[in-house]
Design a protein around this motif. Sequence first.
Motif, mmCIF file in Angstrom:
data_model
loop_
_atom_site.group_PDB
_atom_site.id
_atom_site.type_symbol
_atom_site.label_atom_id
_atom_site.label_comp_id
_atom_site.label_asym_id
_atom_site.label_seq_id
_atom_site.Cartn_x
_atom_site.Cartn_y
_atom_site.Cartn_z
ATOM 1 N N GLU A 168 0.813 -1.212 0.000
ATOM 2 C CA GLU A 168 0.000 0.000 0.000
ATOM 3 C C GLU A 168 0.844 1.259 0.000
ATOM 4 O O GLU A 168 0.823 2.049 0.951
ATOM 5 N N TYR A 169 1.621 1.406 -1.020
ATOM 6 C CA TYR A 169 2.374 2.640 -1.192
ATOM 7 C C TYR A 169 2.581 2.802 -2.684
ATOM 8 O O TYR A 169 2.250 1.901 -3.463
ATOM 9 N N CYS A 170 3.130 3.937 -3.098
ATOM 10 C CA CYS A 170 3.127 4.177 -4.535
ATOM 11 C C CYS A 170 4.400 3.675 -5.209
ATOM 12 O O CYS A 170 5.391 3.339 -4.558
ATOM 13 N N CYS A 172 6.670 5.125 -6.786
ATOM 14 C CA CYS A 172 7.889 5.922 -6.558
ATOM 15 C C CYS A 172 8.798 5.261 -5.520
ATOM 16 O O CYS A 172 10.019 5.334 -5.609
ATOM 17 N N VAL A 173 8.171 4.645 -4.512
ATOM 18 C CA VAL A 173 8.961 4.022 -3.456
ATOM 19 C C VAL A 173 9.875 2.953 -4.059
ATOM 20 O O VAL A 173 11.060 2.848 -3.705
ATOM 21 N N PRO A 193 3.199 8.238 -8.811
ATOM 22 C CA PRO A 193 2.882 8.765 -7.481
ATOM 23 C C PRO A 193 1.491 8.417 -6.958
ATOM 24 O O PRO A 193 1.242 8.544 -5.768
ATOM 25 N N ASP A 219 -4.314 6.112 -0.630
ATOM 26 C CA ASP A 219 -3.722 7.318 -0.043
ATOM 27 C C ASP A 219 -3.198 8.283 -1.103
ATOM 28 O O ASP A 219 -2.373 9.133 -0.837
ATOM 29 N N ARG A 220 -3.690 8.159 -2.330
ATOM 30 C CA ARG A 220 -3.181 9.024 -3.404
ATOM 31 C C ARG A 220 -3.528 10.485 -3.126
ATOM 32 O O ARG A 220 -4.538 10.784 -2.498
ATOM 33 N N ASN A 221 -2.715 11.352 -3.669
ATOM 34 C CA ASN A 221 -3.041 12.771 -3.633
ATOM 35 C C ASN A 221 -3.283 13.195 -5.075
ATOM 36 O O ASN A 221 -2.392 13.673 -5.769
ATOM 37 N N ALA A 224 -2.557 16.878 -6.154
ATOM 38 C CA ALA A 224 -1.158 17.228 -6.396
ATOM 39 C C ALA A 224 -0.668 16.604 -7.697
ATOM 40 O O ALA A 224 0.082 17.224 -8.453
ATOM 41 N N GLU A 225 -1.112 15.359 -7.972
ATOM 42 C CA GLU A 225 -0.682 14.688 -9.201
ATOM 43 C C GLU A 225 -1.222 15.434 -10.431
ATOM 44 O O GLU A 225 -0.502 15.670 -11.399
ATOM 45 N N LEU A 228 0.640 18.477 -11.046
ATOM 46 C CA LEU A 228 1.957 18.126 -11.568
ATOM 47 C C LEU A 228 1.876 17.825 -13.071
ATOM 48 O O LEU A 228 2.693 18.295 -13.862
ATOM 49 N N LYS D 228 -0.879 19.503 1.272
ATOM 50 C CA LYS D 228 -1.702 19.459 0.059
ATOM 51 C C LYS D 228 -0.858 19.210 -1.177
ATOM 52 O O LYS D 228 -1.319 18.662 -2.169
ATOM 53 N N LEU D 231 2.838 14.337 -2.304
ATOM 54 C CA LEU D 231 2.300 13.151 -2.976
ATOM 55 C C LEU D 231 2.383 11.910 -2.085
ATOM 56 O O LEU D 231 1.926 10.847 -2.479
ATOM 57 N N CYS D 233 4.966 10.215 -1.652
ATOM 58 C CA CYS D 233 5.685 9.255 -2.477
ATOM 59 C C CYS D 233 6.960 8.802 -1.785
ATOM 60 O O CYS D 233 7.637 7.904 -2.279
ATOM 61 N N LEU D 273 4.670 7.332 4.532
ATOM 62 C CA LEU D 273 3.653 6.427 4.001
ATOM 63 C C LEU D 273 2.604 6.121 5.061
ATOM 64 O O LEU D 273 2.924 5.958 6.237
ATOM 65 N N GLN D 274 1.383 6.025 4.621
ATOM 66 C CA GLN D 274 0.296 5.824 5.564
ATOM 67 C C GLN D 274 0.399 4.517 6.355
ATOM 68 O O GLN D 274 0.171 4.518 7.567
ATOM 69 N N PRO D 275 0.742 3.386 5.717
ATOM 70 C CA PRO D 275 0.764 2.143 6.494
ATOM 71 C C PRO D 275 1.878 2.097 7.544
ATOM 72 O O PRO D 275 1.896 1.193 8.359
ATOM 73 N N ARG D 289 -2.019 13.344 5.976
ATOM 74 C CA ARG D 289 -0.781 13.696 5.299
ATOM 75 C C ARG D 289 -0.015 14.745 6.095
ATOM 76 O O ARG D 289 1.203 14.711 6.177
#
Lengths: 262, 429, 275, 344
Positions: A168-170, A172-173, A193, A219-221, A224-225, A228, D228, D231, D233, D273-275, D289
Motif C-alpha cells: 500500500e504505497y506508490c 515511486c517508493v 505517485p 492514499d493518493r493525492n 497534487a498529481e 503536476l 496538500k 504526494l 511518495c 507512508l500511511q501504512p 498527510r
Amino acid sequence: MEMKSEIMKTKAKVAFIGMTSCKGCFFEFLLLNRRITAVFDNVQITNFWMLKEFNDKRGKYDVVFMDGAVSTDRELEELKSVRERTKFLIAYGTCACWGGVPALRNSAVNYRSLVYPQEPKFTSRATVDPIDRHVKVDYYMRGCPVNEDEAFEVIVNLLTGKKPSEKEYCVCVECKKRETKCLFKEGKVCMGPVTYAGCNAPCPESRTPCDGCRGPLPDRNIGAEVQLLKDHGITEDDLKLIFSKYNNVAEKFEKVKDEVAR
Amino acid sequence: MSHQGFTLEELTKLEGHAKLSVEMEGNVVKNTKLEVYEASRYFESLLLGRDYREAPAITQKICGICSVVHTLASIKAVEDALEFTPSEQTVDLRKLLLYASNIHSHTAHLFFFALPDYLGFGDVIELSKAKHAYIHLALDLQQMSSDMVKIIGGRALHPVTPMIGGFHSVPDEKKIAALLKRLEGVKRLSLRTARLFSGLEVPELEARSRHVCMKNKNEYALYDGMITSNDGIIFRPRDYKKNIIEGVMEYSNSKHAKLRGMSYMTGALPRLNANYAKLSDDAKALVKKSRLKLPSNNPFHNNMAQAIEMVHFADEAKSILEKYRNGMKQEKYAVTPREGEGVGCCEAPRGLLFHHYGIGSDGRIKYANVITPTSQNAARMEDDISIFLPTMHGKPASKVKLSLEMLIRAYDPCFSCSAHFLELNLKKK
Amino acid sequence: MRAKNDFEPKIAEITAVKKECSDIYTFSCRLRNKKDKIEFQPGQFVEVAVFGVGEVPISISSSPLEKHNFDVTVKKAGSVTEALFKMKKGGLIGIRGPYGNWYPMDSFKGRNIVVVAGGVGIAPLSPVVEHIIAHRQEYGKVWLLYGTHCPENAIFNARMNRWSKNGIESIATVTKTCDMKWNGEVGHVEPMFEKHGIKADVAICCGPPRMLKDIYVEFNKMGIKDGDIYFSLERMMQCGIGKCGHCNIGRKYVCMDGPVFRKDELNELTEKIWK
Amino acid sequence: MAATHDMNEKPAFYTIKKADFGKFFESLTRKYKVFAPVEAGDEHNFRQVKTVSEMKLGNYVNVEFPPKKFLHPNGLLMMEFAGSRVRQRAKTGKIALFGVRPCDTHALDVLDRVMTDGYVDAYYKKARGSTLILALNCKSAGDECFCGSMGTDKAIGFDLLFTETGNGFHVEVGSEKGHSLVNNKLFRKTGSPAAKAKLVFRKQINTENLEEVMRSSFSSEFWDETAKRCLSCASCTSVCPTCYCFDVHHDAEPSEKGIEKVNISRTWNYCMLQPFTRVAGGEVTRESRTERVKQFFYHKLLYGKENQGKLHCVGCGRCIRECMTKIDITEEAAKARSEYESKK
Ligand SMILES: Cc1cc2nc3c(=O)[nH]c(=O)nc-3n(C[C@H](O)[C@H](O)[C@H](O)COP(=O)(O)OP(=O)(O)OC[C@H]3O[C@@H](n4cnc5c(N)ncnc54)[C@H](O)[C@@H]3O)c2cc1C
Ligand code: SF4
Ligand code: SF4
Ligand code: SF4
C-alpha cells in the motif's frame, strides 16, 4: 517445524480460473521458472485449464487465483459459484481487481451497435466489472500483468498461513529503492505517485512512464498529481484518458474522476 | 464415437476457452465447429476516440502471450498511417525483440502445452512432479528467453519500451552483454529442443491446404514483407482487406478468416516451408536431420517447425547483437500526428497478425481493425479435422479425442487473442 | 563467542496453551537454553517471533518473580497472532527482550493506587498486581478496575479472585451481558469510580486509545495529577530496540522511552496521543 | 567511530600526485570493493570501479543516492531459521567509498549515533567497521545544497579526506586505518591543511534557536498547505542520507518437501507512508498527510537534536532535488521561523 497453517495440513487445493482478460497473468505465473516446481510440489493445482488436461470444476478450493473481469452472465454465474466453494479468493490481475482494459468498453460509445450486426453466441453484460462488484475478495493482486514474484510471495505466505500484505504505497517508493532516476526530471510525466506499488517499477526503470496499471492507491493525492501533470503540459482531455485506462469502472473511476475535477 | 458425432467440451492446454463439436454420418464428417467462448472484448471499439499514442499499449492487452507482436504490429500500423519511417537501429531492435519473444512463446507452447501429450503425461505439472529431465530444459529456456524480452522490452509480457517512433530506452553496452549471455544459453537449449521435437513421432496427415506467410528477399521474414501463399497469391499487407475476408460465425466468439474464399494455415510450418532457403546453417542442418520433408502438409509438423525456428531466431538475434556490441544510442523520434490510415503486419509466433487504424487530424483514432492468427487458422483447423477424423476410423474413442486435441494444439491457437471480437458488419446473415 | 546481536531471537518452547476466551490465549513459554533467563519488571514486553510469519511485541503477563518460564497473553489481531494461535504445546517460537521501561513500583510505595485495564490490556498490568501482592504491606489501598465488552471476553477470572483475596479490590465490568451469566458490574468503567468510592493518588492504565482518553477525564476529576498518571501505550513496532522508527510519538520511542509513560511527559511532546 | 584528531603526533596532512593517485586506487581495489562516483546523464552515483579511469567525476556535486545503502542496505538478509536454529546470515565485505562529501560524513555520524547508541545494531556496526570512508571536499555547491548553514560543510569521521589540487590531491588523515593507507611512497607529508574552496550557497536554514522555533510552530496551519502538495511518495525519505526506518520480514522458502527454511530480512520503510503507523485492527496513528509531513520535517529539524544531540538534516539538499512538487525543507524551516517571529 510448525509452520504449516491449518488449511495446508493436506496439500492446499489451488485453482486458476479465468474470465475476460488477455490471459497474460496466467502466463506470467509460468515465469516463476524454476521456482514453479516448488509450487507444484507443495500445493495441489486442481484447476489450470491452460496447463492441465483435467480440471476440477465443481469441487472446493482453498485458494483461487481469479483472473479477468466479469463481462458475461456465464462468467458471473461461475464467479459466484466459485466464491461459494473457495476459502481464499484472490482477484488476480488488474482486470479482476479494477476491470482493467476490457472495462474500457464501459465508456466506449455505442460499442454494441458499432461492433456487430448480430449478437454473438455469448452475450456480454452491459458493463465489464471487477470481481469485487459481485463477490467478496480476500486479496488483491494488481498489475497488468501481475508480478510473478508477488505471485510467489502470495503462495509461500499461504503455505505458512500468513495473510499476504498488500503493497500500500506508490510506485515511486520502488523506483527509489532500485535507484531509478525520476522521469519527471526528464520532463516526462508519470502515474507512479498515485499508483499501487508491487511491480518493482519496471516501467520507469526502462524510461517509460508508469501508466497506472495497478490502479489508484487509497492514499493518493490526486490533486497534487493533476497539478503536476498540468505543469508538464497535459491537457484536461488527456488527463481523462490517462486516468481512465485501467480503472474505467463506474464507482472506482467516478471517484478518481471527481478528484480530478476538483 | 457415435453416429451423431461428438463434442470436446473444454479444450485445455491452450490459450483461452474453446470447444469442438463434430457432426458425423458414418465415417463422413458433416460439420465441424470450433466454438470459442472466450468473452469478446471489442478492442476495436475501445480504441475509438483515444489518442493514437495509446494504441500499442491498449492493443497489446489483446493477448498476454503474444503481447510483443501485438505491440509491434500496432506501432507499425500507426507509423504507416503517420508516414513515419523508423531508423535502422529501431528496426533492428524490434526484430531482436520479436526473435526473443517468439522463442519465449514457442518454448511455452512446445513444453507446457504440446510435449506432455507426446510423452504420455497428462500435463506439465505431472512432468514436473516426476522430476522429468525436460522440465529444467523447459524452465531454463523460458527463463533465458523471457529475460531477453524483459531486458529489451522492460517487462516479459506487455512490453513497455517500444513506442511509436522507436524505443523509450535502448540497451546500453551492459545490457547487450547481458543479452548475449542469455542468448548463448538460448541457442544451446534451442538446439536440444529442436533435436527433441524433430525426433518425436507425429500422426500422419496429408492435409493439402493453402499456406500463407510473410516473405521478403533478405531474410526469414517476421517483421516485414509481402503476404505470400504457397499457391502463388502475393499482396502487400496494406491490401489485406481485398484478399482476406473475416466472417462472423454464429457459434463462436472468434471470427473465421478466408483468403480469397479458401481456408488457410498461417504460422511456423507455412513460414518454414516458404523460407527454408533463408534459414541459418544450424537450422538447415536440423531440418536435414529431422523427419521433416519440406514442404510439409502435415499440420502436426507445426511443432517441429517451431522448434527449428527457435534455433534460427537465436542465430538471427546473435547477428543483430554483434552489430551493437558497444550498446545502442538513444535516438530522438519526431512523430507528428496527421490524418491517415495505416496497416501494420508482423509474424506472430502463431502466424500473421494485422493491425489497421484510421487516425484523425486531431490524433484520435477513428477506425480500428485487428486480425489475429488464430482467427485466420480457425477455418483451417475445422477443415483439417474433417480430413483427419476419417483416418482415425476404428481407433478407440479416447485415442481419437487425444489426437484431435493434439491437432488443435499443434496450431498453437490463442483463443483469448482471437476473441477480442473483430471488426464490424462483414458476413451478414 | 559470537558477538551479541540484539536482533537474534532466543528459541523458546511453548509449554502450555490456555484458552482465556475465543480470541485471547495465554502461552506459557520456557527458554530452550537453560542458561538464558528472562528477568523483567512489571510493564515490560518481549518480541515474540513466529518463524515464517513475523515478530510482534507482547507484554509479559506472568509474575516477575519467575525467571525461566514466563507467560504471554495474546489477542488474535492479525497474521502473527493468528499463526501463534495455531501453535501447540512443544512448538518453537523466538523471544527477544525484555524491552521497554516499567512501572516505577518503588515510587508508588505508601500510596493508594487505581489500576485500570481495558480488554487484553489486563495482560501487562497483571505483573503489576502480582508485584503489589508480593509486597502488599508497602502499598496503600489498591483497586483493579477491569472493563470488557462481554462476559465472554472477561479473562483472568481465577487471578481476579485470588487478587481479591489478597487485598486488591478487584472490580470487573462489561458493557453488555450478552445474555450470559455475570456476577460483576455492567456498564462502562468511568462510573465505577464513584460507585466504588475509588480515591487513588496514583493511576495506572492500559487499554484501547478511546478508553485512555475517557478515563483520563475521571482521573482529572479525582484530582490525580498528570505526574501520577501512567499509561501503557501501543504503537506499531518492528524492532523493539529503538532502531526501526515506527513507534515514535514526537521525539519519544514507545519501545525505549515507553511503553509506560507518565501523562506529564506526554504533555511535553509535539505529537499528542489523542486528537 | 567519529574522527579524533590526537593521532599521537602522527602527521595528519599529505599530498599525492595525480599519476600516483591511480596507483593508490589500484592498490585499494586489491583489498576492497571500491565504490566511486560515476557520471550517468546529469547525475552521479556510487558504482563499483576497478580503476581510477572508471570513476567519472565530471562536475561532481554529490551522489544522487546517499551512502547509507552500503551500511544499512535495503533488503538486508539478517538471519535464517532452519532446523530449530537461528543462524546469522548477513555478509559484510570490505568496501571503500571514495568521494563521500562532507555533508554525508555528517550523515554517517548521525546514523552511527542512531544505530549504535543504546542497543547496538550489529549489522550496521559490522558494515561500518569494514567500510573505508574516503571523503572528498567540494569544489562548488549544488543549487540545493545548504550544508554551509547546517555546520556540516567540514568533513568528520573519515579515514582520509581528499581535496582536489591542481596536480593531484591534498589528503587529510582521520583515523588509524587512514594512517596505514598513506604510509607509503605515493603520499608526501605536508605541514598545512588544504586550502578550502569558497562555496556559494543558494539555500540556507537559520539554525539559531531552531529547536524553539520548531516546537512553537508544530500546530501552525502552513503544514496543511505543504501537505496538500505532498504526494506521499516518500522520495524525500528515500534519498535522505539520515533516514533509516525499516521493517523486518519473515519469508519462508519452499523446497520439494515443504517449508524448511525461513529468511529474516529487513527493508526500508518511510514515515511519509500511511501504512507506516498502521497497527493490527487498522488504526493508523499518523493518518493525515499533514501529520506525516510534519514527522519528516520534525525528525530532521528537531527530534534528532533532542535525541542524538545532532540535527538529522545535514543540508545535502537531496529531498529538495527529488521532490516532484518542489517541497523545500529550507522554505518549510523559514515558514516555521516566520510563524515563530509573528507569535513573539
Ligand atoms: C509494547 C506493546 C505491548 C503489547 N502487548 C500485547 C499483549 O500483551 N497482548 C496482546 O495481545 N497484544 C499486545 N500488543 C499488541 C500486539 O503487538 C499486536 O496485536 C500485534 O503486533 C499484532 O500483530 P499481528 O501480526 O497479529 O497483526 P498484523 O496486523 O498482521 O500486523 C503486522 C505487523 O505489524 C506490527 N504491528 C501490528 N499491530 C501492532 C501493534 N498494535 N503494536 C505493535 N506492532 C504492531 C507487528 O510487527 C506485526 O507483525 C502489544 C503492543 C505493544 C506495542
Ligand atoms: S519515475 Fe514515476 S514512479 Fe518513479 S519516482 Fe518518478 S514519478 Fe515516481
Ligand atoms: S510501473 Fe506502473 S505501469 Fe509499470 S508495471 Fe508498475 S504500475 Fe504498471
Ligand atoms: S532532510 Fe533533506 S537536505 Fe536534510 S539531510 Fe535529509 S535529504 Fe538532505
